[in-house]
Design a protein around this motif. Sequence first.
Motif, PDB file in Angstrom:
ATOM      1  N   GLU A   1      72.422  14.164   6.597  1.00 23.10           N
ATOM      2  CA  GLU A   1      71.430  14.811   5.747  1.00 23.10           C
ATOM      3  C   GLU A   1      71.725  14.526   4.276  1.00 23.10           C
ATOM      4  N   ILE A   2      70.660  14.358   3.504  1.00 24.22           N
ATOM      5  CA  ILE A   2      70.798  14.227   2.059  1.00 24.22           C
ATOM      6  C   ILE A   2      70.161  15.463   1.434  1.00 24.22           C
ATOM      7  N   ARG A   3      70.867  16.111   0.530  1.00 19.51           N
ATOM      8  CA  ARG A   3      70.263  17.231  -0.194  1.00 19.51           C
ATOM      9  C   ARG A   3      70.272  16.926  -1.668  1.00 19.51           C
ATOM     10  N   VAL A   4      69.124  17.108  -2.294  1.00 17.10           N
ATOM     11  CA  VAL A   4      69.029  16.942  -3.735  1.00 17.10           C
ATOM     12  C   VAL A   4      68.778  18.320  -4.323  1.00 17.10           C
ATOM     13  N   ASN A   5      69.657  18.747  -5.232  1.00 13.98           N
ATOM     14  CA  ASN A   5      69.577  20.091  -5.811  1.00 13.98           C
ATOM     15  C   ASN A   5      69.486  21.167  -4.742  1.00 13.98           C
ATOM     16  N   GLY A   6      70.196  20.957  -3.638  1.00 17.45           N
ATOM     17  CA  GLY A   6      70.254  21.958  -2.597  1.00 17.45           C
ATOM     18  C   GLY A   6      69.164  21.862  -1.554  1.00 17.45           C
ATOM     19  N   SER A   7      68.083  21.108  -1.821  1.00 18.69           N
ATOM     20  CA  SER A   7      67.039  21.049  -0.805  1.00 18.69           C
ATOM     21  C   SER A   7      67.043  19.691  -0.095  1.00 18.69           C
ATOM     22  N   PRO A   8      66.835  19.717   1.218  1.00 17.96           N
ATOM     23  CA  PRO A   8      66.906  18.482   2.002  1.00 17.96           C
ATOM     24  C   PRO A   8      65.884  17.449   1.525  1.00 17.96           C
ATOM     25  N   ALA A   9      66.306  16.185   1.537  1.00 20.83           N
ATOM     26  CA  ALA A   9      65.411  15.115   1.103  1.00 20.83           C
ATOM     27  C   ALA A   9      65.543  13.966   2.084  1.00 20.83           C
ATOM     28  N   SER A  10      64.467  13.217   2.276  1.00 21.94           N
ATOM     29  CA  SER A  10      64.612  11.988   3.051  1.00 21.94           C
ATOM     30  C   SER A  10      63.865  10.883   2.316  1.00 21.94           C
ATOM     31  N   PHE A  11      64.533   9.759   2.186  1.00 26.03           N
ATOM     32  CA  PHE A  11      63.995   8.649   1.401  1.00 26.03           C
ATOM     33  C   PHE A  11      63.651   7.499   2.325  1.00 26.03           C
ATOM     34  N   SER A  12      62.383   7.093   2.320  1.00 20.76           N
ATOM     35  CA  SER A  12      62.047   5.922   3.133  1.00 20.76           C
ATOM     36  C   SER A  12      61.875   4.670   2.273  1.00 20.76           C
ATOM     37  N   SER A  13      61.907   4.843   0.960  1.00 23.85           N
ATOM     38  CA  SER A  13      61.846   3.664   0.088  1.00 23.85           C
ATOM     39  C   SER A  13      62.513   4.018  -1.235  1.00 23.85           C
ATOM     40  N   PRO A  14      62.897   2.976  -2.002  1.00 25.20           N
ATOM     41  CA  PRO A  14      63.512   3.254  -3.302  1.00 25.20           C
ATOM     42  C   PRO A  14      62.627   4.141  -4.182  1.00 25.20           C
ATOM     43  N   ASN A  15      61.308   4.046  -3.988  1.00 26.67           N
ATOM     44  CA  ASN A  15      60.420   4.878  -4.808  1.00 26.67           C
ATOM     45  C   ASN A  15      60.605   6.361  -4.523  1.00 26.67           C
ATOM     46  N   ASP A  16      60.877   6.700  -3.240  1.00 25.88           N
ATOM     47  CA  ASP A  16      61.113   8.108  -2.897  1.00 25.88           C
ATOM     48  C   ASP A  16      62.342   8.625  -3.631  1.00 25.88           C
ATOM     49  N   ALA A  17      63.405   7.812  -3.580  1.00 21.73           N
ATOM     50  CA  ALA A  17      64.648   8.231  -4.228  1.00 21.73           C
ATOM     51  C   ALA A  17      64.440   8.359  -5.733  1.00 21.73           C
ATOM     52  N   ARG A  18      63.688   7.412  -6.277  1.00 23.84           N
ATOM     53  CA  ARG A  18      63.428   7.423  -7.709  1.00 23.84           C
ATOM     54  C   ARG A  18      62.654   8.682  -8.101  1.00 23.84           C
ATOM     55  N   ALA A  19      61.703   9.053  -7.233  1.00 23.66           N
ATOM     56  CA  ALA A  19      60.918  10.255  -7.516  1.00 23.66           C
ATOM     57  C   ALA A  19      61.815  11.485  -7.527  1.00 23.66           C
ATOM     58  N   ALA A  20      62.937  11.426  -6.782  1.00 23.50           N
ATOM     59  CA  ALA A  20      63.871  12.545  -6.761  1.00 23.50           C
ATOM     60  C   ALA A  20      64.900  12.443  -7.889  1.00 23.50           C
ATOM     61  N   GLY A  21      64.730  11.465  -8.764  1.00 25.24           N
ATOM     62  CA  GLY A  21      65.625  11.350  -9.915  1.00 25.24           C
ATOM     63  C   GLY A  21      66.855  10.496  -9.673  1.00 25.24           C
ATOM     64  N   ILE A  22      66.830   9.696  -8.602  1.00 30.36           N
ATOM     65  CA  ILE A  22      67.976   8.831  -8.301  1.00 30.36           C
ATOM     66  C   ILE A  22      67.620   7.396  -8.665  1.00 30.36           C
ATOM     67  N   GLU A  23      68.360   6.838  -9.576  1.00 30.49           N
ATOM     68  CA  GLU A  23      68.081   5.474 -10.024  1.00 30.49           C
ATOM     69  C   GLU A  23      69.298   4.605  -9.719  1.00 30.49           C
ATOM     70  N   THR A  24      69.051   3.349  -9.383  1.00 33.46           N
ATOM     71  CA  THR A  24      70.142   2.453  -9.034  1.00 33.46           C
ATOM     72  C   THR A  24      70.164   1.261  -9.977  1.00 33.46           C
TER      73      THR A  24
END
Lengths: 259, 368
Positions: A61-84
């Motif tokens: 499981e991945i949690r961002v700021n305590g709430s579960p998140a699931s990323f199916s593309s880099p855009n999802d992660a980016r929308a959650a504030g995760i940049e690579t």
Amino acid sequence: MTRPLVELIDIEKHFGGIRAVDRVSLDLWPGEVVGVLGHNGAGKSCLMRILSGAMTPSAGEIRVNGSPASFSSPNDARAAGIETIYQTLALADHLDAAANLFLGRELKTRFGNLDDARMLAEARTVLARLNPNFKNLRDPVSSLSGGQRQVIAIARAIYFDTKILIMDEPTAALGPSETAMVADLIRQLRDEGIGIFLVSHDMHDVFELCDRVVVMNKGRLVGAHAIHEVSKDDVLSLIVKGELPADWSARNLMAEAAQ
Amino acid sequence: MPADAAMAMDERVKTEPFLARLMKRPELGAIGGVILVTIFFLATADSSMFTLSGIMNFLTPAAQLGILGIAAAMLMIGGEFDLSIGSMVAFAGMIFGVLTVNLGLPLILSIPATFVFAALVGAVNGLIVIRSGLPSFIVTLAGLFILRGASLVGLKLFTGGSTQLRGVREAVEGDMLTPLFSGDAFGFFFTWLADIGLIEKFRSGTPKVPGIPVEILWFVLVALVATYVLLRTARGNWIFAAGGDRNAASNSGVPVDKVKIALFMATACAAALVAIITVIDSGSTDARRGFMKEFEAIITAVIGGCLLTGGYGSAIGAFFGAIIFGMVTIGLTYTSFDQDWFQVFLGGMLLIAVLFNNAIRKRVTGER
């Protein structure tokens, strides 16, 4: 009340029979730089790709700021504030700095056209903040130095309100002065409260910049330590053997005991 | 802040002069080529080549090729090739012919249906390239043969054994959409020009140039739309990025696969447009239609400044590349040279263009 920016809980990734990532749990706090170390093939890149949305985990499981998140593309992660930021300084070579900065998230005019003027102005502001010497914004990025390319990559990260930054070998392609500049940037971003995962082979960088180190070996997390608990030799031992030296005890505690 | 202001000023001082920026455009080579070829024919060709009717004469083949060339250029900027576009012209021509002649559909149905067919084939090409990861060169080389063969078989099937399907002109006669795809536009304007003596008339009183052939208007329209998309929209940046470095592009959040598939579809649709125009114009379709056009389209794109490796190029460049092509094809008939020099001339142009564009690009990108 602070809580982790991101938590990875029992993450697994299988390729056929191979466990590239084996039940790894890891968290990252605001304003913290965590070094992620390990041999090639130890699973660190895989783990970071999962967090950046480029790969989906087999379990965990991945949690961002305590709430579960699931990323199916880099855009999802980016929308959650995760940049690579990738090791290869991957930019679109024939586009200029502003176009690269906004690639995939272009600013538009009311009519849906590209707003080149505004993108250039914004790019100028954000790049000036990172490196006042950045002038040639209209040139294709293929003509820029490695350090300038890295600045664009980092600018991409901070412009879009990033909370979590994954840097994969950010200084591998750079010369000494550019490396120093990127190190300064990393400290600057950390002081602004951004959490950074720093994937690196460079022990000097790691000890210079990181608050914590985690070490992976054969897909497992074999050690997670505050940086002052361990010496370079301890970390090397974790990387190579997957365990601390037999006689290890926390370095800072030893120092205290000696006083 | 004063420091910021000083820097902004400094930036403004560093702004390149307009001319220097112009010198860095990828289409520079093609524009230079048009000038060179014009000078060459001014010196060698009969003066009638550069009369209004002479210009229409070489712009017409340039337009047909240019529509394909601009599409090929966009696809090439996006990092892919389509070798099947020449065959696609024959295939789309066959579909269009069968729909209008055998099924008797009006153009308002047969034209969209032809585009849908073409877009589907383009999407299949794109999907195979994306899914397999094979070079598009190979995948569409297969398409070149498959579509050419399918056109031949299809034509024989629908005509009862002939490789030519006739009767298109009769079928579209009087259709309200016909003037959009065939004949000359702005006829009234040219009649007026002739009346006031600006252009020559035949003895019967009709102007020697009855209007602008519609394919030239389509050619200009396609060039404008392509340039707008490439330079003024986010999609354009995505095309450049997808062709330059697909990993970098997808890491940046560009939907690379969608961009590429859309480009394949657009290329196939450009072939369908050329098919519709030429089939209505000649009143028939045959299996050899569009033969070798894939290579000519790629030559056009390369003369226009596109890089074979993708990520760099221009639609305006391809526009001028096609005009060079048209001038050379038609221009030799105005000279005393043996027309069979055509291919030698064309190969030479291609070589010069590639060398020239290569030099410009190195200056622009700072490669060594």
